[in-house]
Design an enzyme around this catalytic site. Structure first.
Site, PDB file in Angstrom:
ATOM      1  CG  ASP A  57      11.980  -9.041 -26.370  1.00 18.11           C
ATOM      2  OD1 ASP A  57      11.191  -9.877 -25.885  1.00 18.11           O
ATOM      3  OD2 ASP A  57      13.193  -9.008 -26.072  1.00 18.11           O
ATOM      4  CB  SER A  58       7.363 -12.394 -27.917  1.00 16.05           C
ATOM      5  OG  SER A  58       6.382 -11.517 -27.419  1.00 16.05           O
ATOM      6  CG  ASP A  96       9.964  -7.014 -23.361  1.00 14.79           C
ATOM      7  OD1 ASP A  96      10.636  -6.818 -22.341  1.00 14.79           O
ATOM      8  OD2 ASP A  96       9.765  -8.145 -23.856  1.00 14.79           O
ATOM      9  CE  LYS A 126       8.805  -8.533 -20.244  1.00 16.10           C
ATOM     10  NZ  LYS A 126      10.080  -9.169 -20.626  1.00 16.10           N
ATOM     11  CD  GLU A 128      14.415 -11.019 -21.708  1.00 16.65           C
ATOM     12  OE1 GLU A 128      15.520 -11.589 -21.851  1.00 16.65           O
ATOM     13  OE2 GLU A 128      13.475 -11.154 -22.505  1.00 16.65           O
ATOM     14  CD  GLU A 195       9.802 -16.715 -20.729  1.00 15.28           C
ATOM     15  OE1 GLU A 195       9.935 -15.478 -20.691  1.00 15.28           O
ATOM     16  OE2 GLU A 195       9.746 -17.370 -21.787  1.00 15.28           O
TER      17      GLU A 195
END
Ligand code: KIV
Length: 297
Positions: A57-58, A96, A126, A128, A195
């Site tokens: 999602d960057s 993501d 993925k 978070e 991270e």
């Protein structure tokens, strides 16, 4: 024999699978992961031999121009993930889950994760978060969806964290991070991104987990490493974390090429005969005659 980018050309290699990554940890082979957001770059990442492509999602920051990843939607992610899956064939593909697509609970998460698999051709997703997403990870994996976890600096919580800061710097915070990682492994996650955490914390987590750790700003002792493609290639200059090694400066090359185009167009040296189509002399004469007649009256 080599391909156009200097790599050896060989029969298409077998696709990387989730069990392959776990086996790589067992066999102490390092895992490479890179982000990609479109078919053209996914093809290049595949040709470079990278094991895993993360459609991160960057995307929101490096492609869509947002200041954080928070505004990215499921529709944004599905559109870009589908393009990546059309471009890459060997790497394992991870979609993501964007902010708001899984926090409401397992049912929402299942619905959105299924979109990644059905509409975008992803192999896995993925999410978070630590303890607070364990039940969601359990529900996804119980329903056959492979999940990569992500702890440490979780950019979707950037406002709550007060910025893009190193996490788990105290013994207590580091212990919580490792306990969260172990709980995510127990819930069925097949791998975990660490991270922006101190290298010794990542090393301890890597030692105590059976699933592979993929580090970004987490030191060399992780089982693998991931970076954001636009950081690696010098295509994103708005924000440069300490860990984001730049392997090329394509941004400067792009500006140089575009400046040359701009100059050549303005001075009339582009296009030349090499870039121009022509027609038979007789056809041209006939056209010119008909235009002259129209002008005369
Ligand atoms: O969105 C992303 O690119 C990521 C990586 C930084 C791991 O989550």
């Amino acid at each position: 024999m080599s391909d156009q980018y200097g790599g050896a050309s060989a029969p298409a290699p077998r696709k990387v699978t989730v069990p392959d990554l776990v086996a790589m940890k067992r066999d102490q082979k390092r895992i490479t992961m890179m982000t990609a957001y479109d078919a053209a770059f996914a093809r290049l990442v595949d040709q470079a031999g990278i094991d895993v492509i993360l459609v991160g999602d960057s995307l929101g920051m490096v492609v869509l121009g947002y200041p954080t990843t928070v505004p990215v939607t499921m529709d944004d992610m599905v559109r870009h993930a589908a393009a990546v899956s059309r471009g890459a064939s060997r790497p394992l593909l991870v979609g993501d889950m964007p902010f708001g697509s899984y926090q409401a609970g397992p049912a929402d998460a299942l619905h959105n994760a299924a979109r990644f698999l059905k509409e975008a051709g992803m192999d896995s997703v993925k999410v978070e978060g630590g303890a607070e997403v364990v039940e969601t990870v359990r529900a996804l994996t119980a329903n056959g969806i492979a999940v990569m976890a992500h702890v440490g600096l979780t950019p979707q919580r950037v406002a709550q964290l007060g910025g893009f800061k190193v996490q788990a710097k105290t013994a207590r915070a580091a212990r919580k991070l490792i306990d969260d990682a172990l709980a995510l492994e127990d819930a069925g996650a097949f791998s975990i991104v660490l991270e922006s955490v101190p290298a010794p914390v990542a090393a301890l987590a890597t030692e105590h987990l059976r699933i592979p750790t993929i580090g970004i700003g987490a030191g060399v002792d992780c089982d693998g490493q991931v970076l954001v493609l636009h950081d690696v290639l010098g295509l994103f200059g708005d924000f440069k974390p300490k860990f984001a090694k730049r392997y090329a400066d394509l941004g400067a090359q792009v500006v140089g090429a575009l400046r040359e185009f701009d100059r050549e167009v303005r001075e009339g040296s582009f296009p030349t005969a090499d870039e121009t189509f022509t027609m038979k002399e007789s056809e041209l004469l006939s056209l010119q005659r008909s235009m002259a007649q129209q002008k005369a009256g």
